[in-house]
Design a protein around this motif. Structure first.
Motif, short mmCIF file in Angstrom:
data_model
loop_
_atom_site.label_atom_id
_atom_site.label_comp_id
_atom_site.label_asym_id
_atom_site.label_seq_id
_atom_site.Cartn_x
_atom_site.Cartn_y
_atom_site.Cartn_z
N LEU A 92 29.63 35.45 47.25
CA LEU A 92 29.21 36.42 46.23
C LEU A 92 29.46 35.91 44.81
O LEU A 92 28.68 36.22 43.89
CB LEU A 92 29.95 37.75 46.44
CG LEU A 92 29.61 38.54 47.70
CD1 LEU A 92 30.54 39.73 47.85
CD2 LEU A 92 28.16 39.01 47.68
N VAL A 93 30.54 35.17 44.62
CA VAL A 93 30.92 34.76 43.26
C VAL A 93 30.64 33.29 42.97
O VAL A 93 30.80 32.84 41.83
CB VAL A 93 32.42 35.06 43.00
CG1 VAL A 93 32.72 36.53 43.21
CG2 VAL A 93 33.32 34.20 43.89
N GLU A 94 30.23 32.53 43.98
CA GLU A 94 30.13 31.08 43.86
C GLU A 94 29.31 30.63 42.65
O GLU A 94 29.77 29.81 41.84
CB GLU A 94 29.52 30.50 45.14
CG GLU A 94 29.35 28.99 45.11
CD GLU A 94 28.74 28.45 46.37
OE1 GLU A 94 28.69 27.21 46.52
OE2 GLU A 94 28.30 29.25 47.23
N MET A 95 28.11 31.14 42.51
CA MET A 95 27.21 30.65 41.46
C MET A 95 27.73 31.00 40.06
O MET A 95 27.39 30.31 39.08
CB MET A 95 25.81 31.24 41.65
CG MET A 95 25.15 30.80 42.95
SD MET A 95 25.19 29.00 43.20
CE MET A 95 24.23 28.44 41.80
N ASN A 96 28.53 32.04 39.95
CA ASN A 96 29.03 32.47 38.64
C ASN A 96 30.32 31.76 38.21
O ASN A 96 30.72 31.88 37.04
CB ASN A 96 29.27 33.97 38.64
CG ASN A 96 27.97 34.76 38.76
OD1 ASN A 96 27.01 34.47 38.08
ND2 ASN A 96 27.95 35.75 39.62
N ILE A 97 30.98 31.08 39.14
CA ILE A 97 32.21 30.38 38.78
C ILE A 97 32.06 28.86 38.91
O ILE A 97 33.02 28.13 38.73
CB ILE A 97 33.41 30.86 39.64
CG1 ILE A 97 33.19 30.54 41.13
CG2 ILE A 97 33.65 32.35 39.46
CD1 ILE A 97 34.39 30.86 42.01
N LYS A 98 30.86 28.43 39.22
CA LYS A 98 30.61 27.01 39.42
C LYS A 98 30.59 26.26 38.09
O LYS A 98 30.03 26.74 37.11
CB LYS A 98 29.29 26.82 40.16
CG LYS A 98 29.01 25.40 40.61
CD LYS A 98 27.73 25.35 41.43
CE LYS A 98 27.48 23.94 41.94
NZ LYS A 98 26.24 23.88 42.77
N GLU A 112 38.27 26.13 45.44
CA GLU A 112 39.61 25.95 44.88
C GLU A 112 39.85 26.92 43.73
O GLU A 112 40.95 27.45 43.57
CB GLU A 112 39.78 24.50 44.42
CG GLU A 112 41.22 24.16 44.05
CD GLU A 112 41.45 22.67 43.89
OE1 GLU A 112 42.60 22.28 43.62
OE2 GLU A 112 40.49 21.88 44.03
N ARG A 113 38.84 27.18 42.93
CA ARG A 113 38.97 28.15 41.84
C ARG A 113 39.28 29.54 42.39
O ARG A 113 40.17 30.24 41.88
CB ARG A 113 37.67 28.20 41.03
CG ARG A 113 37.45 27.00 40.16
CD ARG A 113 36.10 27.04 39.45
NE ARG A 113 35.96 25.87 38.59
CZ ARG A 113 36.41 25.80 37.34
NH1 ARG A 113 37.00 26.85 36.80
NH2 ARG A 113 36.27 24.71 36.63
N LEU A 114 38.56 29.93 43.42
CA LEU A 114 38.80 31.24 44.02
C LEU A 114 40.18 31.31 44.66
O LEU A 114 40.87 32.33 44.56
CB LEU A 114 37.71 31.53 45.07
CG LEU A 114 37.81 32.89 45.78
CD1 LEU A 114 37.76 34.03 44.78
CD2 LEU A 114 36.68 33.02 46.80
N VAL A 148 37.53 33.79 36.88
CA VAL A 148 37.24 34.27 38.24
C VAL A 148 37.47 35.78 38.35
O VAL A 148 36.68 36.49 38.97
CB VAL A 148 38.07 33.50 39.29
CG1 VAL A 148 37.82 34.06 40.69
CG2 VAL A 148 37.72 32.02 39.26
N CYS A 149 38.53 36.28 37.74
CA CYS A 149 38.79 37.73 37.76
C CYS A 149 37.65 38.49 37.08
O CYS A 149 37.22 39.54 37.57
CB CYS A 149 40.11 38.05 37.06
SG CYS A 149 41.57 37.75 38.08
N GLN A 150 37.17 37.95 35.99
CA GLN A 150 36.07 38.59 35.28
C GLN A 150 34.81 38.65 36.15
O GLN A 150 34.14 39.69 36.22
CB GLN A 150 35.78 37.82 33.99
CG GLN A 150 34.90 38.57 33.00
CD GLN A 150 34.81 37.84 31.66
OE1 GLN A 150 34.68 36.61 31.61
NE2 GLN A 150 34.88 38.58 30.58
N VAL A 151 34.53 37.57 36.85
CA VAL A 151 33.35 37.52 37.72
C VAL A 151 33.51 38.45 38.92
O VAL A 151 32.57 39.16 39.30
CB VAL A 151 33.10 36.07 38.19
CG1 VAL A 151 32.03 36.03 39.28
CG2 VAL A 151 32.69 35.20 37.02
#
Length: 350
Positions: A92-98, A112-114, A148-151
């Motif tokens: 769900l969040v991959e594209m926004n934190i890449k 790793e970010r997540l 990541v929290c924001q996303v």
């Protein structure tokens, strides 16, 4: 004679003032030079310890072991969710934190970010501690958690905490009556929590939330000043104003019994909240006297409010960041709180 003395005094004062200004300017210039020199004195772009991140970092050692064999319980203890839930959240969040790889270095992976963000929420460990564990710069860890929290809040909120409809409210009312034996109850409000300096002697921002009978958050309002009272925060919040204006899709008044009068649907709060047509609070102790019916009402209302107390207990037990001081700026703290609440709802569904 007096004129000469006045003139001499004025000249002396002007000279003194000019000298003070010159000294202040000199101090500012020296400070600026020292700061510039300190910045230019950076020893390396990446600390030697962090160069071995792919071999000795916690994500590349421990996480690989947790994903192997029969370690599902350990994986859940580490991330507060199972592997399937982790992968679903990641998708769900991959594209926004890449991040994009550069010619200087390879970007930190989205997994790793997540993982870093979830570990921060699960433990409340400092950015420095996580930096040592994951072999990363402290500022890098801080930025990862913030992003990541924001996303997570932006992506999950529409899915796990949508704006309540009339049908949703009716389902919640039925749950409260079935589980907590309190009719016409929509939900329970609670506040958890200088401008942010509260009566307990700490700096805080407020999480105002409405919780349903199954421990899920229906609506949250994050960011009120910790020094304000619960009643004032609720009345001034968008949530409180929506209820007062009748713009919150609350069902119309209905009869509790076939021959009874029509009564409004309500939320139930403690003594800190004001009494309204849509908000019930317990009778004050000094007005109870020997009236048994009032004591029974207070008991039933208190029993219904267990849902919200339990919800915050579960939230804090799962995400232990709430058991420590959140050492970030207020804006980042709001993102952290909203992300944790959304994750709480997501995990409550599955």
């Amino acid at each position: 004679m007096i004129e000469n003395e006045t003139s001499l005094s004025s000249d002396t004062m002007a000279s003194s003032s000019s000298s003070d200004e010159w000294e202040e300017e000199l101090e500012c210039e020296v400070s600026a030079l020292l700061l510039l020199e300190k910045k230019q004195r950076r020893k390396c772009w990446l600390h030697p310890i962090n160069l071995e991140r792919h071999f000795h970092g916690e994500y590349h050692t421990l996480i690989d072991l947790l994903e192997m064999g029969d370690n599902s319980d350990r994986f859940h203890m580490y991330f507060r969710m199972n592997k399937e839930q982790f992968e679903n959240l990641h998708s769900l969040v991959e594209m926004n934190i890449k991040k994009i790889n550069t010619t200087f270095r390879k970007a930190i992976s989205t997994n790793e970010r997540l993982a870093i963000c979830l570990r921060f929420l699960a433990t409340g460990n400092s950015f420095r501690s996580l930096g040592f564990n994951y072999r990363m710069g402290f500022s890098t860890v801080r930025q990862i958690v913030k992003d990541v929290c924001q996303v997570i809040g932006q992506v999950l909120k529409p899915m796990v905490m949508p704006s309540p409809t009339t049908e949703m409210w009716k389902d919640i009312v039925q749950s409260y009556e079935r589980l907590w034996n309190f009719p016409h109850c929509l939900c329970c409000p609670i506040n958890a929590g200088s401008e942010y300096y509260n009566y307990k002697g700490a700096h805080s921002i407020v999480l105002l939330a409405l919780v349903d009978a199954n421990y899920k958050f229906i609506v949250v309002d994050v960011g009120a000043y910790g020094k304000n009272s619960d009643g004032a925060i609720f009345s001034n919040s968008l949530l409180g104003k929506s209820l007062a204006n009748g713009t919150f899709n609350v069902p119309a008044d209905e009869k509790l019994t076939a021959h009874g009068e029509e009564l409004p649907y309500v939320i139930v709060g403690d003594e800190a909240f004001p009494l309204k047509s849509y908000l019930l609070r317990p009778y004050s102790r000094r007005n109870l006297g020997g009236d048994e019916s009032k004591k029974i009402f207070n008991y039933r209302l208190s029993r219904a409010r267990r849902a919200v107390e339990n919800s915050f207990g579960i939230l804090a037990a799962r995400w232990r960041i709430f058991l420590r001081y959140i050492e970030v700026q207020p804006g980042t703290a709001q993102d952290i709180i909203l992300a944790a609440v959304c994750l709480h709802n997501m995990l409550s569904k599955t």
